[in-house]
Design an enzyme around this catalytic site. Structure first.
Site, short mmCIF file in Angstrom:
data_model
loop_
_atom_site.label_atom_id
_atom_site.label_comp_id
_atom_site.label_asym_id
_atom_site.label_seq_id
_atom_site.Cartn_x
_atom_site.Cartn_y
_atom_site.Cartn_z
N SER A 23 -12.02 4.72 3.02
CA SER A 23 -10.69 4.46 2.46
C SER A 23 -10.13 5.75 1.91
O SER A 23 -10.90 6.62 1.47
CB SER A 23 -10.81 3.44 1.32
OG SER A 23 -9.60 3.34 0.60
N TYR A 83 -15.19 1.39 -6.34
CA TYR A 83 -14.71 1.42 -4.95
C TYR A 83 -14.59 2.86 -4.45
O TYR A 83 -15.03 3.19 -3.35
CB TYR A 83 -13.37 0.69 -4.87
CG TYR A 83 -12.84 0.50 -3.47
CD1 TYR A 83 -13.36 -0.49 -2.64
CD2 TYR A 83 -11.80 1.30 -2.99
CE1 TYR A 83 -12.86 -0.68 -1.36
CE2 TYR A 83 -11.30 1.11 -1.70
CZ TYR A 83 -11.84 0.12 -0.90
OH TYR A 83 -11.34 -0.06 0.37
#
Length: 182
Positions: free
Chosen positions: A74, A87
């Site tokens: 990501s 994350y």
């Protein structure tokens, strides 16, 4: 899973690691379980599936470009994001794991690359409020969220295109320009 694939199809030549969850929260308030759950799914899961893929691949000498691993990370793994320390750490770890595995697996003809989506129209981003979605879109130079098929197109290229046989250890952003300058 790999045993079943090999029994049914004879080999497993492409692996796309695409599992991901979020359990957002400010670091000061983040519970250890929030941290660990995200690390376990988003990073440790990539480790285990890649290890099993390579065990299967190591049983035969693969021809150039025959084995391909694509890890989905990501842009948050590159840029960070408030409230997403778990994350960002996991997805940043996927990028590092990609580069290390690319160096390890070259002697078997396995390429390893990473795709870093930005904000893509998915169930995960669909849970964001309309206000947050508008704020996110305002940070994207192309002025919109991406579509799943745009990420899939990059994965298809890296997995199947003969032109990708000489590409390994790289990260490709599909993010509308979000990570420009990172």
């Amino acid at each position: 899973m790999f045993k079943q694939i090999i029994e049914e199809y004879g080999s497993c030549d492409v692996l796309i690691n695409n599992a991901g969850i979020t359990k957002d929260g400010l670091l000061m308030r983040m519970k250890p379980a929030q941290w660990q759950d995200v690390i376990d799914i988003n990073l440790t899961g990539v480790f285990y599936t890649t290890q099993e893929f390579f065990k299967a691949a190591a049983k035969k000498k693969m021809s150039e470009g025959a084995g391909r691993i694509i890890n989905i990370s990501s842009v948050v793994g590159q840029m960070g994001n408030a409230g997403q320390a778990n994350y960002a750490a996991a997805k940043g770890g996927v990028i590092g794991l990609t580069m290390s595995n690319a160096r390890e697996f070259t002697n078997r003809g396995v390429t390893v690359n990473c795709v870093c989506p930005g904000y893509i129209e998915t169930d995960m981003t669909g849970k964001l409020s309309e206000d947050i979605q508008q704020k996110v879109v305002a940070t994207i130079p192309l002025g919109r969220m991406g579509k799943p098929e745009e990420v899939a197109g990059m994965c298809r290229f890296l997995a199947l295109d003969p032109a990708a046989a000489y590409i390994t250890g790289h990260t490709f952003n599909v993010d509308g320009g979000m990570a420009i300058g990172c």
